[in-house]
Design a protein around this motif. Structure first.
Motif, short mmCIF file in Angstrom:
data_model
loop_
_atom_site.label_atom_id
_atom_site.label_comp_id
_atom_site.label_asym_id
_atom_site.label_seq_id
_atom_site.Cartn_x
_atom_site.Cartn_y
_atom_site.Cartn_z
N LEU A 5 -10.97 -5.35 -1.97
CA LEU A 5 -9.90 -4.69 -1.21
C LEU A 5 -8.76 -5.66 -0.95
N LEU A 6 -9.08 -6.88 -0.62
CA LEU A 6 -8.04 -7.88 -0.37
C LEU A 6 -7.24 -8.15 -1.63
N VAL A 7 -7.92 -8.31 -2.75
CA VAL A 7 -7.24 -8.55 -4.03
C VAL A 7 -6.35 -7.36 -4.37
N PHE A 8 -6.86 -6.15 -4.19
CA PHE A 8 -6.08 -4.94 -4.46
C PHE A 8 -4.82 -4.94 -3.59
N ARG A 9 -4.99 -5.19 -2.30
CA ARG A 9 -3.86 -5.16 -1.36
C ARG A 9 -2.82 -6.21 -1.71
N LYS A 10 -3.25 -7.41 -2.00
CA LYS A 10 -2.32 -8.49 -2.36
C LYS A 10 -1.61 -8.19 -3.68
N LEU A 14 0.97 -5.04 -0.38
CA LEU A 14 0.92 -4.12 0.75
C LEU A 14 0.29 -4.81 1.95
N SER A 15 0.67 -4.37 3.13
CA SER A 15 0.04 -4.87 4.35
C SER A 15 -1.16 -3.97 4.67
N GLN A 16 -2.02 -4.44 5.54
CA GLN A 16 -3.13 -3.59 5.98
C GLN A 16 -2.59 -2.32 6.62
N GLU A 17 -1.53 -2.45 7.38
CA GLU A 17 -0.90 -1.30 8.05
C GLU A 17 -0.43 -0.26 7.02
N GLN A 18 0.18 -0.72 5.94
CA GLN A 18 0.68 0.20 4.91
C GLN A 18 -0.46 0.94 4.22
N ILE A 19 -1.52 0.23 3.88
CA ILE A 19 -2.66 0.88 3.23
C ILE A 19 -3.31 1.87 4.19
N ALA A 21 -2.04 3.49 6.68
CA ALA A 21 -1.18 4.66 6.86
C ALA A 21 -1.28 5.59 5.64
N LYS A 22 -1.34 5.00 4.47
CA LYS A 22 -1.38 5.81 3.25
C LYS A 22 -2.70 6.57 3.11
N ILE A 23 -3.80 5.98 3.61
CA ILE A 23 -5.08 6.67 3.49
C ILE A 23 -5.48 7.41 4.77
N GLY A 24 -4.69 7.27 5.82
CA GLY A 24 -4.93 8.04 7.03
C GLY A 24 -5.97 7.48 7.97
N CYS A 25 -6.01 6.16 8.10
CA CYS A 25 -6.91 5.56 9.09
C CYS A 25 -6.13 4.51 9.87
N SER A 26 -6.74 3.94 10.87
CA SER A 26 -6.06 2.91 11.65
C SER A 26 -6.10 1.57 10.91
N ARG A 27 -5.18 0.69 11.24
CA ARG A 27 -5.18 -0.63 10.64
C ARG A 27 -6.45 -1.38 11.02
N ILE A 28 -6.91 -1.19 12.23
CA ILE A 28 -8.13 -1.88 12.69
C ILE A 28 -9.33 -1.42 11.87
N SER A 29 -9.44 -0.12 11.62
CA SER A 29 -10.55 0.38 10.80
C SER A 29 -10.47 -0.18 9.39
N TYR A 30 -9.27 -0.13 8.81
CA TYR A 30 -9.11 -0.67 7.45
C TYR A 30 -9.47 -2.16 7.42
N ALA A 31 -8.97 -2.92 8.38
CA ALA A 31 -9.24 -4.37 8.41
C ALA A 31 -10.74 -4.65 8.52
N SER A 32 -11.45 -3.85 9.31
CA SER A 32 -12.89 -4.04 9.46
C SER A 32 -13.62 -3.83 8.14
N ILE A 33 -13.16 -2.86 7.36
CA ILE A 33 -13.78 -2.60 6.05
C ILE A 33 -13.39 -3.71 5.06
N GLU A 34 -12.12 -4.07 5.05
CA GLU A 34 -11.66 -5.13 4.14
C GLU A 34 -12.37 -6.44 4.42
N ASN A 35 -12.65 -6.73 5.69
CA ASN A 35 -13.29 -7.99 6.07
C ASN A 35 -14.81 -7.94 6.02
#
Length: 68
Positions: A5-10, A14-19, A21-35
């Motif tokens: 996910l990190l490689v894809f985002r970089k 895109l920022s975590q916030e942008q991803i 928003a695009k998939i319809g979840c919070s940045r915190i939720s996305y960051a937890s999955i990415e990490n």
């Protein structure tokens, strides 16, 4: 999975916030999955696949790594 996910985002510059928003979840939720702190739900992966037009074969590989 978090590396993928990190490689894809970089790669897409895109920022975590942008991803999130695009998939319809919070940045915190996305960051937890990415990490790797949380596993992505089926809804998360479907939204990710749809938002970024990821082919099924590639998506199954990402989801499988998330389970490891």
């Amino acid at each position: 999975m978090r590396t993928e996910l990190l490689v894809f985002r970089k790669r897409h510059k895109l920022s975590q916030e942008q991803i999130a928003a695009k998939i319809g979840c919070s940045r915190i939720s996305y960051a937890s999955i990415e990490n790797g702190k949380r596993k992505g739900s089926q809804e998360f992966w479907l939204a990710f696949q749809e938002a970024f037009n990821v082919p099924d074969q590639d998506m199954w590989g990402l989801m499988k790594r998330d389970e490891e």
